[in-house]
Design an enzyme around this catalytic site. Sequence first.
Site, PDB file in Angstrom:
ATOM      1  N   HIS A  39     -26.159  77.425 -43.343  1.00 40.59           N
ATOM      2  CA  HIS A  39     -27.025  77.931 -44.416  1.00 40.59           C
ATOM      3  C   HIS A  39     -26.595  79.355 -44.781  1.00 40.59           C
ATOM      4  O   HIS A  39     -25.794  79.968 -44.076  1.00 40.59           O
ATOM      5  CB  HIS A  39     -28.486  77.921 -43.964  1.00 40.59           C
TER       6      HIS A  39
ATOM      7  N   TYR B  85     -30.785  64.025 -48.084  1.00 39.47           N
ATOM      8  CA  TYR B  85     -31.523  64.614 -46.959  1.00 39.47           C
ATOM      9  C   TYR B  85     -33.021  64.603 -47.262  1.00 39.47           C
ATOM     10  O   TYR B  85     -33.842  64.228 -46.421  1.00 39.47           O
ATOM     11  CB  TYR B  85     -31.021  66.042 -46.752  1.00 39.47           C
TER      12      TYR B  85
ATOM     13  N   SER C 105     -38.832  69.431 -44.363  1.00 39.77           N
ATOM     14  CA  SER C 105     -38.082  70.550 -44.945  1.00 39.77           C
ATOM     15  C   SER C 105     -38.675  70.874 -46.315  1.00 39.77           C
ATOM     16  O   SER C 105     -39.223  69.985 -46.977  1.00 39.77           O
ATOM     17  CB  SER C 105     -36.629  70.128 -45.118  1.00 39.77           C
ATOM     18  N   SER C 106     -38.510  72.126 -46.740  1.00 39.48           N
ATOM     19  CA  SER C 106     -39.042  72.494 -48.062  1.00 39.48           C
ATOM     20  C   SER C 106     -38.278  71.801 -49.199  1.00 39.48           C
ATOM     21  O   SER C 106     -38.742  71.787 -50.338  1.00 39.48           O
ATOM     22  CB  SER C 106     -38.990  74.013 -48.256  1.00 39.48           C
ATOM     23  N   CYS C 107     -37.111  71.199 -48.893  1.00 37.39           N
ATOM     24  CA  CYS C 107     -36.359  70.538 -49.969  1.00 37.39           C
ATOM     25  C   CYS C 107     -36.944  69.175 -50.353  1.00 37.39           C
ATOM     26  O   CYS C 107     -36.419  68.514 -51.240  1.00 37.39           O
ATOM     27  CB  CYS C 107     -34.883  70.413 -49.614  1.00 37.39           C
TER      28      CYS C 107
ATOM     29  N   LYS D 142     -36.190  62.754 -45.321  1.00 42.35           N
ATOM     30  CA  LYS D 142     -37.351  63.492 -44.801  1.00 42.35           C
ATOM     31  C   LYS D 142     -38.650  62.973 -45.421  1.00 42.35           C
ATOM     32  O   LYS D 142     -39.676  62.878 -44.743  1.00 42.35           O
ATOM     33  CB  LYS D 142     -37.187  64.997 -45.049  1.00 42.35           C
TER      34      LYS D 142
HETATM   35  O1  GFB Z   1     -28.817  78.118 -47.423  1.00 40.03           O
HETATM   36  P1  GFB Z   1     -28.152  77.245 -48.422  1.00 40.03           P
HETATM   37  O2  GFB Z   1     -26.855  76.647 -48.013  1.00 40.03           O
HETATM   38  O3  GFB Z   1     -29.078  76.044 -48.790  1.00 40.03           O
HETATM   39  O4  GFB Z   1     -27.886  78.074 -49.766  1.00 40.03           O
HETATM   40  P2  GFB Z   1     -30.258  75.691 -49.843  1.00 40.03           P
HETATM   41  C1  GFB Z   1     -28.857  78.868 -50.360  1.00 40.03           C
HETATM   42  C2  GFB Z   1     -28.262  79.639 -51.509  1.00 40.03           C
HETATM   43  O5  GFB Z   1     -27.352  80.618 -51.004  1.00 40.03           O
HETATM   44  C3  GFB Z   1     -27.468  78.813 -52.506  1.00 40.03           C
HETATM   45  C4  GFB Z   1     -26.138  80.580 -51.728  1.00 40.03           C
HETATM   46  O6  GFB Z   1     -27.759  79.279 -53.813  1.00 40.03           O
HETATM   47  C5  GFB Z   1     -26.018  79.113 -52.133  1.00 40.03           C
HETATM   48  O7  GFB Z   1     -25.110  78.968 -53.217  1.00 40.03           O
HETATM   49  N1  GFB Z   1     -25.043  81.080 -50.905  1.00 40.03           N
HETATM   50  C6  GFB Z   1     -24.350  82.226 -51.149  1.00 40.03           C
HETATM   51  C7  GFB Z   1     -24.514  80.520 -49.805  1.00 40.03           C
HETATM   52  N2  GFB Z   1     -23.370  82.393 -50.251  1.00 40.03           N
HETATM   53  C8  GFB Z   1     -23.447  81.354 -49.403  1.00 40.03           C
HETATM   54  C9  GFB Z   1     -22.690  80.995 -48.245  1.00 40.03           C
HETATM   55  O8  GFB Z   1     -21.733  81.658 -47.839  1.00 40.03           O
HETATM   56  N3  GFB Z   1     -23.086  79.860 -47.593  1.00 40.03           N
HETATM   57  C10 GFB Z   1     -24.144  79.101 -48.019  1.00 40.03           C
HETATM   58  N4  GFB Z   1     -24.480  78.004 -47.320  1.00 40.03           N
HETATM   59  N5  GFB Z   1     -24.851  79.408 -49.128  1.00 40.03           N
HETATM   60  C11 GFB Z   1     -30.457  73.739 -48.168  1.00 40.03           C
HETATM   61  C12 GFB Z   1     -30.470  72.252 -48.327  1.00 40.03           C
HETATM   62  O9  GFB Z   1     -30.488  74.193 -49.460  1.00 40.03           O
HETATM   63  O10 GFB Z   1     -31.587  74.264 -47.518  1.00 40.03           O
HETATM   64  C13 GFB Z   1     -30.986  71.552 -47.147  1.00 40.03           C
HETATM   65  O11 GFB Z   1     -29.200  71.841 -48.718  1.00 40.03           O
HETATM   66  C14 GFB Z   1     -32.209  72.207 -46.529  1.00 40.03           C
HETATM   67  O12 GFB Z   1     -31.279  70.252 -47.498  1.00 40.03           O
HETATM   68  C15 GFB Z   1     -31.996  73.668 -46.355  1.00 40.03           C
HETATM   69  O13 GFB Z   1     -33.348  71.992 -47.303  1.00 40.03           O
HETATM   70  C16 GFB Z   1     -33.207  74.378 -45.810  1.00 40.03           C
HETATM   71  O14 GFB Z   1     -31.470  76.505 -49.581  1.00 40.03           O
HETATM   72  O15 GFB Z   1     -29.764  75.698 -51.238  1.00 40.03           O
END
Ligand code: GFB
Length: 310
Positions: free
Chosen positions: A180, A137, A108-110, A141
């Site tokens: 996500h 996580y 993953s890119s994280c 990875k």
């Molecule tokens: O996609 P996301 O949950 O994961 O959130 P990450 C990306 C951004 O979108 C964050 C915002 O800045 C969230 O605060 N966001 C805005 C939201 N509205 C929403 C919403 O309704 N739901 C969600 N989920 N986010 C994950 C990692 O990070 O990415 C994992 O936690 C993994 O480990 C994955 O790497 C690909 O991109 O921040």
Amino acid sequence: MQPTSKIYVAGHTGLVGSNILRRLKGEGFNNLVTRTSKELDLKNQQAVEDFFKAEQPEYVFMAAARVGGIMANSTFPAEFIYDNLSVQINVIHQSYVNGVKKLLFLGSSCIYPKFAPQPMKEEYLLSGPLEPTNEPYAVAKIAGIIMCQSYNRQYSTNFISVMPTNLYGPGDNFDLETSHVLPALIRKFHEAKVNGELSVTVWGTGIPRREFLHVEDLAQACTFLMSDYDENEIVNVGVGSDISILELAHMIKEIVEYDGEIIFDDTKPDGMARKLLDVSRINQMGWNPVYSLYDGIKSTYKWYVEKYGK
Ligand code: GFB
């Protein structure tokens, strides 16, 4: 890989695994092995040992993982590290023990440091502290990557590691607590439109930037790398450009044809400020994605409406 090669897709019911399976079928591979998590608990060492001994797969796509968005990662850190470490250890080790010709491990890119220069090159791995919201996580990875590389070094295996950027597409998780951002916003805007709500709440400040790759493009990259890439170094897979969460929200709002307001809830975490992969390595090998973000969201939204829309 030959059309009759025995190929095990671990995690074939997930977003990535199901797309890899579909892609392999489309490319003419006809000796595919799968097990649901009910049939085979990949966390169970003995069960995985028995499965590999009986099936003897020649190629393995390791797409089984516990995944989720920013909130799922922060709420279930123990499960994210335990589940991912245990399934990886079992599948990678048994692939070695049973002489698997090649394994592709999905990271993953994280895995890259919180303050890594952008876009992030493969060599930035382990060059700084991780983003706290997904550290467990990411550590799991990273362990998977190092395990593949260590087995290659000591046992001369051919275990490659692929780092996709944020993925989306039909079959994604649309649960608002664990998903996500992209599927969450599709659902939020759609439900707000259907229910005539005046506004949609988006988490965080809207300032973070993310790169989004359609899962069919990733699946194509995986079959391409499985046949053409045999190096120890990890490979990034992404589109090479990113957008802010604010821009993403506006794009989804337009595609869904929702007329209301967008409100930001900055009590929710932003996570990493920017997460853009440097994809020059895979581009130089001749691979490029097909989907534009706009078209990818449009087709994912169409799928969502057919499956869940009222
Ligand atoms: O996609 P996301 O949950 O994961 O959130 P990450 C990306 C951004 O979108 C964050 C915002 O800045 C969230 O605060 N966001 C805005 C939201 N509205 C929403 C919403 O309704 N739901 C969600 N989920 N986010 C994950 C990692 O990070 O990415 C994992 O936690 C993994 O480990 C994955 O790497 C690909 O991109 O921040």
